[in-house]
Design an enzyme around this catalytic site. Structure first.
Site, PDB file in Angstrom:
ATOM      1  N   TYR A   1     -40.394  36.614 -76.187  1.00  0.00           N
ATOM      2  CA  TYR A   1     -41.706  36.356 -76.415  1.00  0.00           C
ATOM      3  C   TYR A   1     -41.806  34.400 -76.239  1.00  0.00           C
ATOM      4  O   TYR A   1     -40.792  33.613 -74.970  1.00  0.00           O
ATOM      5  CB  TYR A   1     -41.813  36.572 -77.490  1.00  0.00           C
ATOM      6  CG  TYR A   1     -40.079  35.477 -78.721  1.00  0.00           C
ATOM      7  CD1 TYR A   1     -39.661  35.114 -78.757  1.00  0.00           C
ATOM      8  CD2 TYR A   1     -39.357  36.532 -78.436  1.00  0.00           C
ATOM      9  CE1 TYR A   1     -38.962  34.094 -79.358  1.00  0.00           C
ATOM     10  CE2 TYR A   1     -37.833  36.530 -78.988  1.00  0.00           C
ATOM     11  CZ  TYR A   1     -37.916  35.021 -79.382  1.00  0.00           C
ATOM     12  OH  TYR A   1     -36.682  34.209 -80.144  1.00  0.00           O
ATOM     13  N   CYS A   2     -42.845  33.810 -76.438  1.00  0.00           N
ATOM     14  CA  CYS A   2     -42.905  32.891 -76.197  1.00  0.00           C
ATOM     15  C   CYS A   2     -43.310  32.122 -77.570  1.00  0.00           C
ATOM     16  O   CYS A   2     -43.093  33.300 -79.035  1.00  0.00           O
ATOM     17  CB  CYS A   2     -43.739  31.755 -75.379  1.00  0.00           C
ATOM     18  SG  CYS A   2     -45.708  32.984 -75.585  1.00  0.00           S
ATOM     19  N   PHE A   3     -43.566  30.973 -77.817  1.00  0.00           N
ATOM     20  CA  PHE A   3     -43.850  30.587 -79.185  1.00  0.00           C
ATOM     21  C   PHE A   3     -44.728  31.379 -79.847  1.00  0.00           C
ATOM     22  O   PHE A   3     -45.087  31.252 -81.052  1.00  0.00           O
ATOM     23  CB  PHE A   3     -44.510  29.179 -79.516  1.00  0.00           C
ATOM     24  CG  PHE A   3     -44.755  28.680 -80.529  1.00  0.00           C
ATOM     25  CD1 PHE A   3     -43.817  28.063 -81.227  1.00  0.00           C
ATOM     26  CD2 PHE A   3     -46.237  27.848 -80.412  1.00  0.00           C
ATOM     27  CE1 PHE A   3     -43.590  27.856 -83.249  1.00  0.00           C
ATOM     28  CE2 PHE A   3     -46.025  27.087 -81.881  1.00  0.00           C
ATOM     29  CZ  PHE A   3     -44.595  27.615 -83.398  1.00  0.00           C
TER      30      PHE A   3
END
Length: 367
Positions: A94-96
């Site tokens: 995941y990222c932000f």
């Protein structure tokens, strides 16, 4: 390929391995327990791309990102992601926000022969889920607080129950002037995330009440979440009793024997440096409450502590510490807690020793 997921509940309940591809500075401000940071961009690259985005828009920022992360650097980062994916075939990345960065990592991994799913909504959505989870737990589950004099073993009660939230464990601090450990506390967001995950798991086990230790707003540098703390102010108290002798022995174990061991782990090559750091911890903890002790009490306890440290360093005998511990309890902590108990007397619904308190709380855990 496994599907991308937005089942945050399952991700946290089952300890699914996750790879966070945000920049290290983002990860350091708040993350989830057990998650590994394998960034798409380092802090400087992220800073430059962010400036480019603000000044020239998304397309220019994406182009700069590709320019900054290419060649051997790109290959090294792909190799790191690939190693994580192969070691954790049931995991996610995941990222932000679950947007461009995680999608790009997915694309580069796919080009390297690895199909790997991402968390839809990313860190932001999971963080929101945990905030809501803790708020719901506080709203839906009546709280019961374990209170008592210093050293009665309140943490032992919390540990013995399966419907408890351990504020001190998640804050990595014992909640007193002597409460810090040899290693640092988590940042505030990490503390909140860990607490919310525990609340999620406790409720999954069927608990209808939550037991916590009676704490102030601050546990070291960590702040108890506002809504939880607000409800704690009116929750019923269960008062734990124990003898002075047992309390002194317990504090000797926690603040002397265990802390000496913690500092030894921090300085495995230098016993002298470890003991010096341990002694500084004890003396500094006492110094922090100097004004509240008053000059005479402080001087007396400081002298007893220094004598005990000399004895311990000379022949590894810790029994000399009992003197300052007993004096600190009798002259400082006990009067303070007696005053607090008087102010909270109407909230105390039960009082007893360890076995009685555990029995009372176990009987009422599904109410």
């Amino acid at each position: 390929m496994r599907d991308n997921s937005d089942d945050y509940r399952s991700l946290f309940l089952t300890d699914v391995p996750m790879m966070d591809v945000r920049a290290p500075i983002e990860f350091g401000k708040g993350a989830f327990p057990g998650v590994l940071n394998r960034p798409l961009m380092d802090d400087e690259e992220r800073r430059r791309v962010g400036i480019c985005y603000k000044e020239h828009g998304q397309d220019a920022a994406i182009a700069l990102g590709h320019k900054l992360v290419k060649g051997d650097l790109k290959a090294a980062r792909i190799a790191s992601w690939k190693a994580f994916a192969e070691a954790n075939p049931n995991g996610y990345l995941y990222c932000f926000r679950g947007g461009l960065r995680s999608q790009l990592v997915q694309q580069w991994l796919a080009e390297a022969g690895v199909e790997y799913p991402r968390v839809i909504g990313g860190y932001k959505a999971m963080r929101r889920f945990l905030i809501d989870t803790l708020d719901e737990a506080v709203r839906d589950c009546p709280l019961q607080l374990v209170a008592g004099l210093t050293g009665t073993g309140k943490t032992e009660i919390i540990t013995a129950l399966d419907n408890s939230l351990d504020l001190e464990r998640h804050a990595h601090h014992r909640g007193s002037s002597f409460g810090r450990h040899a290693t640092p506390q988590p940042v505030q967001i990490d503390f909140e995330n860990r607490l919310a995950i525990e609340a999620l798991r406790v409720r999954e086990r069927g608990a209808r009440t939550l037991v916590l230790e009676d704490e102030g707003r601050m546990v070291g540098s960590c702040s108890v979440p506002l809504e939880l703390f607000r409800v704690m102010q009116t929750a019923p108290l269960i008062w734990l009793d124990d003898s002075l002798e047992n309390r002194v022995t317990r504090i000797l174990g926690d603040y002397v024997i265990d802390m000496r061991a913690e500092f030894s782990l921090q300085y495995p090559q230098s016993p002298e440096q470890a003991f010096e750091a341990f002694a500084a911890y004890l003396l500094g903890s006492l110094l922090r409450i100097r004004k509240r002790l008053g000059p005479e009490h402080f001087q007396a306890l400081d002298q007893l502590m220094r004598q005990a440290l000399e004895q311990q360093q000379r022949n590894d005998d810790v029994q000399g510490h009992r003197g300052w511990i007993e004096g600190l309890l009798r002259d400082y902590y006990d009067p303070m807690y007696a005053y607090q108990r008087e102010a909270k007397e109407e909230r105390i619904v039960f009082a007893g020793d360890r076995d009685a308190v555990i029995g009372y709380l176990q009987d009422g855990r599904s109410l």
